[in-house]
Write a protein that holds these residues in place. Structure first.
Motif, PDB file in Angstrom:
ATOM      1  N   GLY A  49       0.837  -1.186   0.000  1.00 64.82           N
ATOM      2  CA  GLY A  49       0.000   0.000   0.000  1.00 64.82           C
ATOM      3  C   GLY A  49       0.871   1.234   0.000  1.00 64.82           C
ATOM      4  O   GLY A  49       2.103   1.149   0.109  1.00 64.82           O
ATOM      5  N   THR A  50       0.229   2.371  -0.092  1.00 66.84           N
ATOM      6  CA  THR A  50       0.925   3.651  -0.041  1.00 66.84           C
ATOM      7  C   THR A  50       1.639   3.787   1.296  1.00 66.84           C
ATOM      8  O   THR A  50       1.102   3.422   2.339  1.00 66.84           O
ATOM      9  CB  THR A  50      -0.105   4.800  -0.168  1.00 66.84           C
ATOM     10  N   SER A  59       4.688   5.659  -3.287  1.00 65.29           N
ATOM     11  CA  SER A  59       3.419   5.172  -3.827  1.00 65.29           C
ATOM     12  C   SER A  59       3.353   3.670  -3.578  1.00 65.29           C
ATOM     13  O   SER A  59       4.363   3.018  -3.276  1.00 65.29           O
ATOM     14  CB  SER A  59       3.340   5.461  -5.325  1.00 65.29           C
ATOM     15  N   ALA A  60       2.183   3.112  -3.748  1.00 64.47           N
ATOM     16  CA  ALA A  60       2.019   1.670  -3.573  1.00 64.47           C
ATOM     17  C   ALA A  60       2.866   0.892  -4.583  1.00 64.47           C
ATOM     18  O   ALA A  60       3.473  -0.122  -4.235  1.00 64.47           O
ATOM     19  CB  ALA A  60       0.548   1.300  -3.691  1.00 64.47           C
ATOM     20  N   VAL A  61       2.928   1.365  -5.819  1.00 61.12           N
ATOM     21  CA  VAL A  61       3.746   0.688  -6.834  1.00 61.12           C
ATOM     22  C   VAL A  61       5.220   0.746  -6.455  1.00 61.12           C
ATOM     23  O   VAL A  61       5.927  -0.266  -6.523  1.00 61.12           O
ATOM     24  CB  VAL A  61       3.518   1.288  -8.242  1.00 61.12           C
ATOM     25  N   GLN A  62       5.692   1.909  -6.047  1.00 59.62           N
ATOM     26  CA  GLN A  62       7.094   2.027  -5.641  1.00 59.62           C
ATOM     27  C   GLN A  62       7.398   1.080  -4.485  1.00 59.62           C
ATOM     28  O   GLN A  62       8.454   0.446  -4.459  1.00 59.62           O
ATOM     29  CB  GLN A  62       7.412   3.463  -5.243  1.00 59.62           C
ATOM     30  N   THR A  63       6.487   0.974  -3.529  1.00 60.63           N
ATOM     31  CA  THR A  63       6.691   0.096  -2.382  1.00 60.63           C
ATOM     32  C   THR A  63       6.720  -1.363  -2.816  1.00 60.63           C
ATOM     33  O   THR A  63       7.586  -2.133  -2.380  1.00 60.63           O
ATOM     34  CB  THR A  63       5.597   0.320  -1.322  1.00 60.63           C
ATOM     35  N   ALA A  64       5.796  -1.769  -3.678  1.00 64.39           N
ATOM     36  CA  ALA A  64       5.768  -3.154  -4.154  1.00 64.39           C
ATOM     37  C   ALA A  64       7.027  -3.489  -4.950  1.00 64.39           C
ATOM     38  O   ALA A  64       7.602  -4.572  -4.784  1.00 64.39           O
ATOM     39  CB  ALA A  64       4.516  -3.404  -4.983  1.00 64.39           C
ATOM     40  N   ALA A  94       8.113   4.722 -13.972  1.00 60.01           N
ATOM     41  CA  ALA A  94       9.572   4.651 -13.896  1.00 60.01           C
ATOM     42  C   ALA A  94      10.023   3.462 -13.053  1.00 60.01           C
ATOM     43  O   ALA A  94      10.963   2.749 -13.420  1.00 60.01           O
ATOM     44  CB  ALA A  94      10.135   5.961 -13.345  1.00 60.01           C
ATOM     45  N   ALA A  95       9.365   3.221 -11.920  1.00 60.26           N
ATOM     46  CA  ALA A  95       9.737   2.102 -11.056  1.00 60.26           C
ATOM     47  C   ALA A  95       9.518   0.768 -11.774  1.00 60.26           C
ATOM     48  O   ALA A  95      10.368  -0.129 -11.710  1.00 60.26           O
ATOM     49  CB  ALA A  95       8.941   2.151  -9.750  1.00 60.26           C
ATOM     50  N   VAL A  96       8.392   0.637 -12.469  1.00 60.31           N
ATOM     51  CA  VAL A  96       8.110  -0.589 -13.224  1.00 60.31           C
ATOM     52  C   VAL A  96       9.137  -0.756 -14.333  1.00 60.31           C
ATOM     53  O   VAL A  96       9.666  -1.847 -14.561  1.00 60.31           O
ATOM     54  CB  VAL A  96       6.668  -0.577 -13.775  1.00 60.31           C
TER      55      VAL A  96
END
Length: 122
Positions: A49-50, A59-64, A94-96
């Motif tokens: 999650g965030t 962000s949640a994506v950055q954390t994952a 960018a993280a992906v």
């Protein structure tokens, strides 16, 4: 046909639908703005999650993605974010891209789980 189902949902494979379900659950369970799930090159999933701390905001994506990297992932097959936002955020893309490379899909779903967009990072 299920109500609320879109053309995007009908073509979503079961593994990507699992990511949507996991991301949606993380968002609801933690009461955060976003939930995300990623699948690494071996099929392992990471859910987050965030993060909103005074000294750290992710962000949640950055954390994952960070969780995947910290666990030894060398690549990504797919990523999902469940959010009220209408478009994918550039830092998420960018993280992906950093871990998955060009062409890795980032799926954007609303809080109701309905898929809004599929973006392949470039």
């Amino acid at each position: 046909m299920l109500s609320g189902m879109t053309d995007l949902d009908r073509v979503l494979d079961p593994e990507d639908q699992k990511l949507v379900t996991l991301a949606r659950s993380a968002r609801a369970r933690n009461g955060v703005a976003e939930g995300a799930a990623v699948r690494d090159e071996t099929g392992r999933t990471y859910v987050a999650g965030t993060v909103a701390l005074p000294s750290l905001a992710l962000s949640a994506v950055q954390t994952a993605v960070a969780m995947a990297v910290a666990s030894g992932a060398k690549g990504l097959e797919a990523a999902v974010v469940v959010t009220a936002e209408q478009a994918a955020a550039e830092p998420d893309l960018a993280a992906v891209r950093d871990l998955g490379g060009a062409g890795t899909p980032l799926l954007l779903a609303g809080p109701d789980g309905v898929l809004r967009a599929r973006v392949e990072v470039s």
